[in-house]
Design an enzyme around this catalytic site. Structure first.
Site, mmCIF file in Angstrom:
data_model
loop_
_atom_site.group_PDB
_atom_site.id
_atom_site.type_symbol
_atom_site.label_atom_id
_atom_site.label_comp_id
_atom_site.label_asym_id
_atom_site.label_seq_id
_atom_site.Cartn_x
_atom_site.Cartn_y
_atom_site.Cartn_z
ATOM 1 N N GLY A 72 -0.486 49.906 13.908
ATOM 2 C CA GLY A 72 0.924 49.754 13.590
ATOM 3 C C GLY A 72 1.865 50.059 14.740
ATOM 4 C CB SER A 200 -2.215 50.455 10.795
ATOM 5 O OG SER A 200 -3.103 51.100 11.662
ATOM 6 N N GLY A 201 -5.144 48.940 9.899
ATOM 7 C CA GLY A 201 -6.322 48.904 9.038
ATOM 8 C C GLY A 201 -6.687 50.216 8.378
ATOM 9 C CB THR A 238 -12.777 42.589 24.978
ATOM 10 O OG1 THR A 238 -12.928 42.228 26.352
ATOM 11 C CG2 THR A 238 -14.005 42.163 24.193
ATOM 12 C CB CYS A 326 3.157 60.335 14.142
ATOM 13 S SG CYS A 326 2.112 58.953 13.623
#
Length: 396
Positions: A72, A200-201, A238, A326
């Protein structure tokens, strides 16, 4: 309660076993770089493009509008920095709110040092930004509006569709940080007039270190990370194929059970809030009572230091937080709680509990009982609380 009770799902979630199973082939036998042209690499490339198509379908987007990121924060940075760079000839004005994630706020502060102007909209006592506020703040030189979908601390869900309509009407790009929303509540980029979206996963039981960025096809942003030609030459590096595959698997699971999970979690949330507010005096729910994320509970307890409460909950096997992960370790009270009008001394006593679909009523009863004992113990050591009780008694 012998087992760990994890109630910090807004910070991160567990990786589902089904998701890990989907990822394993791309960590082991199908490890090729999907940018390579030989046949062995094409299995990885196909898995990645299947993931792109799946995620696009879940938000009403086209596959070519989905870009894979590290999460994110990267998406938020891309939206803000990319938009202002692309539209620098139009103007240097951005609109956001005072309760955004620091990935937005700190990027805005960085851009201000480069000559951009930012309007930070106030919110009401429940954390809402009104569409009228947004429209009133738009200027001829406004290039971007960025309002989060749902707040990561107090759970308030913003009127995104109406804000999107206003942005579209005025020809201003609209970005939303949907990190806490996607996978938990419905998101439709077309219906909501969203031009850019970050997700975000690891917020919906996928892996960490991977996310996606939705960029409307008609919005022409330049490259954000320079290097190779990955992600249509806009985001070099990558590809994290196992992460991408895992994120798509988690997204499909979350969205497939979304209606069921929303109902179950909202019921348990409301039950827990009712118990706390009824049984613990001088407690306050932060955020709207109903228009909030189904798994979010944020409550302030007067005469309590939130950090002390977290330590004591940890000793009882409960993982919780006082706000955004955070900002963990900061001595300052939450900027979100200050923005909704709480004084410093009350904001310091905040507790955030964020559930998952696996959270049970038995667990939440144990947590509420623990909070009651902890609050009583901490207040018994507080001279401020003692003075307050004496004052209340003298006035009764």
């Amino acid at each position: 309660m012998d087992k760990l009770i994890y109630l910090d799902n807004a910070a991160t979630t567990s990786l589902k076993p089904e998701v890990l199973k989907e990822m394993m082939p791309y960590l082991e036998e199908n490890y090729a770089n999907p940018s390579s042209i030989y046949g062995f690499a094409q299995k990885a490339k196909k898995a990645m493009e299947d993931a792109r198509t799946a995620i696009a379908g879940l938000i009403g987007a086209k596959p070519k509008e989905i870009y894979f990121t590290s999460g994110g924060s990267e998406g938020d940075n891309w939206a803000l920095q990319g938009a202002v760079q692309q539209l620098k000839d139009k103007g240097k004005h951005i609109i956001t709110s005072k309760i955004e994630h620091h990935a937005i706020l700190h990027t805005c502060e960085f851009l201000e040092k480069s000559g951009y102007e930012v309007t930070y909209l106030d919110v009401d006592e429940n954390g809402f930004v009104t569409p009228e506020q947004v429209e009133a703040a738009i200027r001829p030189d406004t290039v971007l509006i960025s309002i989060m979908f749902a707040n990561n601390e107090i759970g308030t869900i913003e009127p995104i569709e109406k804000i999107g309509e206003i942005a579209s009407k005025h020809g201003v790009l609209f970005h939303t940080d949907a990190v806490q929303a996607f996978g938990h509540i419905p998101v439709d980029v077309e219906k909501m007039h969203i031009d850019m979206l970050s997700a975000s996963g690891h917020k919906f039981h996928g892996p960490k270190g991977v996310g996606f960025f939705y960029l409307r096809d008609s919005v022409k942003l330049g490259a954000f990370i320079h290097g190779g030609a990955q992600e249509r030459s806009r985001r070099a590096g990558t590809h994290n194929v196992p992460g991408i595959v895992g994120m798509a698997a988690a997204a499909k699971l979350a969205c497939g059970k979304m209606e069921e999970n929303m109902a179950k979690q909202a019921e348990l949330r409301d039950y827990t809030v009712d118990r706390i507010l009824k049984e613990i005096p001088y407690a306050r729910l932060n955020g709207d009572r109903k228009l909030r994320l189904p798994n979010n509970i944020n409550i302030c307890f007067r005469f309590i230091e939130g950090e002390s409460m977290l330590i004591m909950l940890d000793q009882k096997g409960v993982c919780a937080s006082s706000g955004s992960a955070c900002t963990s370790g900061s001595l300052d009270p939450s900027h979100v709680l200050l923005a909704i009008g709480l004084p410093h001394e009350i904001a310091h006593g905040s507790l955030r509990l964020t559930m998952s679909e696996e959270t049970t009523k038995e667990e939440m009863d144990y947590v509420v009982d623990s909070i009651k004992m902890i609050v009583e113990r901490l207040r018994s050591m507080s001279p401020l609380y003692e003075d307050f009780v004496k004052k209340e008694a003298s006035q009764s």
